[in-house]
Write a protein that holds these residues in place. Sequence first.
Motif, short mmCIF file in Angstrom:
data_model
loop_
_atom_site.label_atom_id
_atom_site.label_comp_id
_atom_site.label_asym_id
_atom_site.label_seq_id
_atom_site.Cartn_x
_atom_site.Cartn_y
_atom_site.Cartn_z
N CYS A 271 0.85 -1.18 0.00
CA CYS A 271 0.00 0.00 0.00
C CYS A 271 0.89 1.23 0.00
N ARG A 272 0.44 2.28 -0.66
CA ARG A 272 1.20 3.52 -0.72
C ARG A 272 0.56 4.58 0.15
N VAL A 273 1.40 5.45 0.71
CA VAL A 273 0.96 6.61 1.44
C VAL A 273 1.63 7.81 0.77
N TYR A 274 0.87 8.85 0.53
CA TYR A 274 1.37 10.03 -0.17
C TYR A 274 1.52 11.20 0.77
N ALA A 275 2.60 11.94 0.64
CA ALA A 275 2.84 13.14 1.44
C ALA A 275 2.42 14.35 0.63
N HIS A 276 1.38 15.05 1.08
CA HIS A 276 0.96 16.30 0.44
C HIS A 276 0.14 17.11 1.40
N ASP A 277 -0.17 18.33 1.01
CA ASP A 277 -0.84 19.28 1.89
C ASP A 277 -2.36 19.24 1.84
N GLU A 278 -2.94 18.43 0.99
CA GLU A 278 -4.39 18.38 0.89
C GLU A 278 -4.98 17.70 2.13
N PRO A 279 -6.11 18.20 2.61
CA PRO A 279 -6.73 17.57 3.78
C PRO A 279 -7.30 16.20 3.43
N GLY A 280 -7.51 15.41 4.45
CA GLY A 280 -8.14 14.11 4.24
C GLY A 280 -7.14 13.00 4.00
N ASN A 281 -7.61 11.99 3.30
CA ASN A 281 -6.88 10.75 3.08
C ASN A 281 -5.58 10.99 2.32
N LYS A 282 -4.49 10.50 2.86
CA LYS A 282 -3.20 10.59 2.18
C LYS A 282 -2.87 9.28 1.48
N GLY A 283 -3.88 8.45 1.28
CA GLY A 283 -3.70 7.18 0.60
C GLY A 283 -3.89 7.29 -0.91
N VAL A 284 -3.95 8.54 -1.40
CA VAL A 284 -4.07 8.78 -2.84
C VAL A 284 -3.17 9.97 -3.20
N PRO A 285 -2.73 10.03 -4.45
CA PRO A 285 -1.95 11.19 -4.87
C PRO A 285 -2.78 12.47 -4.76
N SER A 286 -2.12 13.61 -4.65
CA SER A 286 -2.84 14.88 -4.56
C SER A 286 -3.52 15.20 -5.88
N LEU A 287 -4.61 15.92 -5.79
CA LEU A 287 -5.32 16.38 -6.98
C LEU A 287 -4.37 17.22 -7.84
N ARG A 288 -3.57 18.05 -7.21
CA ARG A 288 -2.62 18.89 -7.93
C ARG A 288 -1.64 18.06 -8.75
N ASP A 289 -1.10 16.98 -8.16
CA ASP A 289 -0.16 16.12 -8.88
C ASP A 289 -0.82 15.44 -10.08
N ILE A 290 -2.06 15.02 -9.91
CA ILE A 290 -2.77 14.35 -11.01
C ILE A 290 -3.04 15.35 -12.12
N VAL A 291 -3.53 16.54 -11.76
CA VAL A 291 -3.83 17.58 -12.75
C VAL A 291 -2.56 17.96 -13.51
N CYS A 292 -1.46 18.18 -12.80
CA CYS A 292 -0.20 18.55 -13.46
C CYS A 292 0.25 17.47 -14.43
N ALA A 293 0.14 16.22 -14.04
CA ALA A 293 0.56 15.12 -14.91
C ALA A 293 -0.32 15.03 -16.15
N LEU A 294 -1.62 15.26 -16.00
CA LEU A 294 -2.53 15.22 -17.14
C LEU A 294 -2.32 16.41 -18.08
N GLN A 295 -1.96 17.56 -17.51
CA GLN A 295 -1.73 18.76 -18.33
C GLN A 295 -0.52 18.59 -19.24
N ASP A 296 0.55 18.05 -18.67
CA ASP A 296 1.77 17.87 -19.45
C ASP A 296 2.44 16.58 -18.99
N PRO A 297 2.11 15.47 -19.61
CA PRO A 297 2.64 14.18 -19.16
C PRO A 297 4.15 14.02 -19.29
N ARG A 298 4.82 14.97 -19.92
CA ARG A 298 6.28 14.87 -20.05
C ARG A 298 7.02 15.47 -18.87
N ASP A 299 6.34 16.25 -17.99
CA ASP A 299 7.01 16.86 -16.82
C ASP A 299 7.32 15.85 -15.77
#
Length: 83
Positions: A55-83
């Motif tokens: 199981c993975r645990v993610y370190a980020h500043d979003e409130p709530g469950n840290k058992g998923v990647p942050s919304l910001r990380d997902i959005v950034c990856a979808l915006q430019d998958p090469r970053d």
Amino acid sequence: MRRAFSQLGMTPSWQEWEVNAADVPAHVHGYGSPTILVEGRDVSGDAGEGADMCCRVYAHDEPGNKGVPSLRDIVCALQDPRD
């Protein structure tokens, strides 16, 4: 995932893999659950050298469950998958 796609005005689309399945692609191995890959790259920047069955645990500043990647990380990856 749906929130990230919605925020970007994109139609949601993804493939889920069971890491123990016989037909799982090689690039999926080495990541714990949950992992989100965009164009084969982990949205959190992990190199995927861990164990498949963990199981993975993610370190980020979003409130709530840290058992998923942050919304910001997902959005950034979808915006430019090469970053």
